[in-house]
Design a protein around this motif. Structure first.
Motif, PDB file in Angstrom:
ATOM      1  N   GLU A  49       0.816  -1.230   0.000  1.00  0.00           N
ATOM      2  CA  GLU A  49       0.000   0.000   0.000  1.00  0.00           C
ATOM      3  C   GLU A  49       0.842   1.269   0.000  1.00  0.00           C
ATOM      4  O   GLU A  49       0.353   2.350  -0.310  1.00  0.00           O
ATOM      5  N   LYS A  50       2.143   1.123   0.301  1.00  0.00           N
ATOM      6  CA  LYS A  50       3.010   2.323   0.324  1.00  0.00           C
ATOM      7  C   LYS A  50       3.337   2.814  -1.090  1.00  0.00           C
ATOM      8  O   LYS A  50       3.888   3.891  -1.264  1.00  0.00           O
ATOM      9  N   GLY A  51       3.036   1.971  -2.102  1.00  0.00           N
ATOM     10  CA  GLY A  51       3.317   2.387  -3.476  1.00  0.00           C
ATOM     11  C   GLY A  51       4.447   1.590  -4.084  1.00  0.00           C
ATOM     12  O   GLY A  51       4.556   0.386  -3.865  1.00  0.00           O
ATOM     13  N   CYS A  52       5.335   2.259  -4.824  1.00  0.00           N
ATOM     14  CA  CYS A  52       6.428   1.539  -5.474  1.00  0.00           C
ATOM     15  C   CYS A  52       7.650   2.438  -5.634  1.00  0.00           C
ATOM     16  O   CYS A  52       7.574   3.657  -5.488  1.00  0.00           O
ATOM     17  N   ARG A  53       8.774   1.795  -5.931  1.00  0.00           N
ATOM     18  CA  ARG A  53      10.024   2.503  -6.221  1.00  0.00           C
ATOM     19  C   ARG A  53      10.467   2.106  -7.624  1.00  0.00           C
ATOM     20  O   ARG A  53      10.162   1.007  -8.077  1.00  0.00           O
ATOM     21  N   TYR A  54      11.185   3.007  -8.288  1.00  0.00           N
ATOM     22  CA  TYR A  54      11.665   2.701  -9.636  1.00  0.00           C
ATOM     23  C   TYR A  54      13.156   3.034  -9.714  1.00  0.00           C
ATOM     24  O   TYR A  54      13.639   3.963  -9.082  1.00  0.00           O
ATOM     25  N   TYR A  55      13.859   2.222 -10.493  1.00  0.00           N
ATOM     26  CA  TYR A  55      15.307   2.380 -10.657  1.00  0.00           C
ATOM     27  C   TYR A  55      15.639   2.200 -12.136  1.00  0.00           C
ATOM     28  O   TYR A  55      15.287   1.178 -12.728  1.00  0.00           O
ATOM     29  N   THR A  56      16.288   3.195 -12.735  1.00  0.00           N
ATOM     30  CA  THR A  56      16.820   3.030 -14.088  1.00  0.00           C
ATOM     31  C   THR A  56      18.289   3.453 -14.002  1.00  0.00           C
ATOM     32  O   THR A  56      18.750   3.870 -12.938  1.00  0.00           O
ATOM     33  N   LYS A  57      18.997   3.390 -15.145  1.00  0.00           N
ATOM     34  CA  LYS A  57      20.404   3.806 -15.114  1.00  0.00           C
ATOM     35  C   LYS A  57      20.517   5.311 -14.860  1.00  0.00           C
ATOM     36  O   LYS A  57      21.523   5.789 -14.349  1.00  0.00           O
ATOM     37  N   LYS A  58      19.451   6.072 -15.201  1.00  0.00           N
ATOM     38  CA  LYS A  58      19.523   7.532 -15.103  1.00  0.00           C
ATOM     39  C   LYS A  58      18.880   8.112 -13.853  1.00  0.00           C
ATOM     40  O   LYS A  58      19.279   9.168 -13.386  1.00  0.00           O
ATOM     41  N   PHE A  59      17.823   7.465 -13.359  1.00  0.00           N
ATOM     42  CA  PHE A  59      17.115   8.054 -12.215  1.00  0.00           C
ATOM     43  C   PHE A  59      16.465   6.987 -11.339  1.00  0.00           C
ATOM     44  O   PHE A  59      16.302   5.839 -11.755  1.00  0.00           O
ATOM     45  N   LYS A  60      16.139   7.388 -10.130  1.00  0.00           N
ATOM     46  CA  LYS A  60      15.404   6.497  -9.229  1.00  0.00           C
ATOM     47  C   LYS A  60      14.496   7.338  -8.347  1.00  0.00           C
ATOM     48  O   LYS A  60      14.735   8.536  -8.163  1.00  0.00           O
ATOM     49  N   GLY A  61      13.453   6.725  -7.841  1.00  0.00           N
ATOM     50  CA  GLY A  61      12.529   7.479  -6.997  1.00  0.00           C
ATOM     51  C   GLY A  61      11.420   6.591  -6.475  1.00  0.00           C
ATOM     52  O   GLY A  61      11.466   5.365  -6.605  1.00  0.00           O
ATOM     53  N   ARG A  62      10.415   7.250  -5.890  1.00  0.00           N
ATOM     54  CA  ARG A  62       9.317   6.536  -5.238  1.00  0.00           C
ATOM     55  C   ARG A  62       8.001   7.176  -5.674  1.00  0.00           C
ATOM     56  O   ARG A  62       7.926   8.390  -5.837  1.00  0.00           O
ATOM     57  N   VAL A  63       6.988   6.358  -5.869  1.00  0.00           N
ATOM     58  CA  VAL A  63       5.660   6.866  -6.206  1.00  0.00           C
ATOM     59  C   VAL A  63       4.692   6.353  -5.139  1.00  0.00           C
ATOM     60  O   VAL A  63       4.566   5.138  -4.963  1.00  0.00           O
TER      61      VAL A  63
END
Length: 324
Positions: free
Chosen positions: A233-247
């Motif tokens: 329920e907290k959402g998700c995180r994303y990781y690419t070679k250029k950026f990362k973050g949380r939604v």
């Protein structure tokens, strides 16, 4: 629909028998509801429910349950040209216990089930070559001949320039051992363009703390365009070679988490199918992931996986109601 990109989902479809009362053990249950399941099939249905175009490739028992499941795919608008039947094996079954918080425990009947017996010669390779995205899990890697068929399907997709999407969907009881599960799941890790894992799966695969970026980043590889970690329920995180973050996710009253991850994946793949540039554009990526979070959340508010899959308006309504 002619120009809608095709997403092919490969693997198992089975019947989940879910107790008609939540929060009781299998032994205590007096009745069970039949619910179609199997992560790759759920993803295929999630895609069509959101207006995308999908096909399912897998094998069923030539029995009432197998035909019932294929009819469910057809009713949900999923292309079934890649489906085949086995006259000597049964369709897989799973008994699922819903605990009070909507989380699940599984007991499987697969000895061996038809989906495990899919052979390379039975693959509809033309269908795979037509896809924009080829999506799969790890359950199809557990035993032969299905594992060889899975590897051949991936190679066919890769050679045709199709994007490879992997959601391992760890189901430990199905593997011979924990070690075998980790090895099997990681054996195709470096082939994928996109991987989605849950925070629990990060812990399982790395034996590290899933909250820590460096632990998650140990799962990145050179060919990987996007790694998504879902945090419930907290959402998700994303990781690419250029950026990362949380939604951030959307808080809802969860009744049954079955299919939530598949709903999330289906939603994300529909966005990616429409616009491949979301992998390079952080703003677009965050929008696609917010929509996927909403789709996962809506799915938990109803029992069962496929019946609980959202339409675009279900997800948009939730996003509107929760937007600050």
């Amino acid at each position: 629909m002619a120009n809608t990109p095709l997403i092919v989902s490969f693997g198992e479809m089975l019947i989940d028998f879910v107790p008609d009362t939540s929060g009781v053990s299998l032994a205590e249950s007096t009745g069970f509801l039949k619910a179609p399941g199997g992560a790759p099939a759920n993803v295929a249905c999630a895609i069509t429910k959101l207006g995308g175009k999908s096909a399912f490739i897998g094998k069923f028992g030539d029995d009432e349950f197998g035909h019932m499941l294929v009819n469910i795919l057809k009713k949900n608008g999923v292309n079934s040209e890649g489906v085949c039947f086995d006259t000597n094996a049964r369709t897989a079954l799973a008994f699922v216990t819903l605990k009070k918080d909507g989380e699940r425990e599984f007991m499987f009947y697969r000895n061996p089930s038809a989906d495990m017996l899919l052979k390379e010669s039975e693959l509809n390779k033309d269908l795979i070559k037509k896809a924009k995205i080829f999506h799969y899990g790890s359950i199809s890697l557990i035993s032969e001949p299905c594992r060889a068929a899975h590897m051949a399907a991936m190679k066919t997709a890769k050679d045709a320039g199709v994007l490879l999407s992997y959601d391992p969907n760890v189901r430990l009881p199905l593997w011979p051992s924990t070690e075998a599960a980790i090895q099997g799941i990681k054996s195709i890790w470096n082939e994928a363009d996109i991987i989605k894992v849950s925070d629990d799966e990060v812990t399982f695969l790395t034996r590290g703390d899933a909250e820590k970026d460096d632990v998650v980043l140990s799962l990145m590889h050179d060919k990987l365009k996007l790694l998504i970690v879902t945090d419930g329920e907290k959402g998700c995180r994303y990781y690419t070679k250029k950026f990362k973050g949380r939604v951030p996710g959307y808080a809802v009253k969860a009744v049954d988490t079955t299919g939530a991850g598949d709903s999330f994946v289906g939603a994300f793949l529909v966005s990616l199918g429409k616009d491949g540039s979301i992998l390079d554009d952080e703003g677009k990526l965050k929008e696609a992931l917010a929509f996927a979070n909403a789709c996962g959340a809506v799915c938990t508010t109803q029992k069962g996986a496929i019946p609980a899959l959202p339409t675009p308006s279900d997800a948009q309504q939730l996003m509107k109601s929760k937007s600050k």
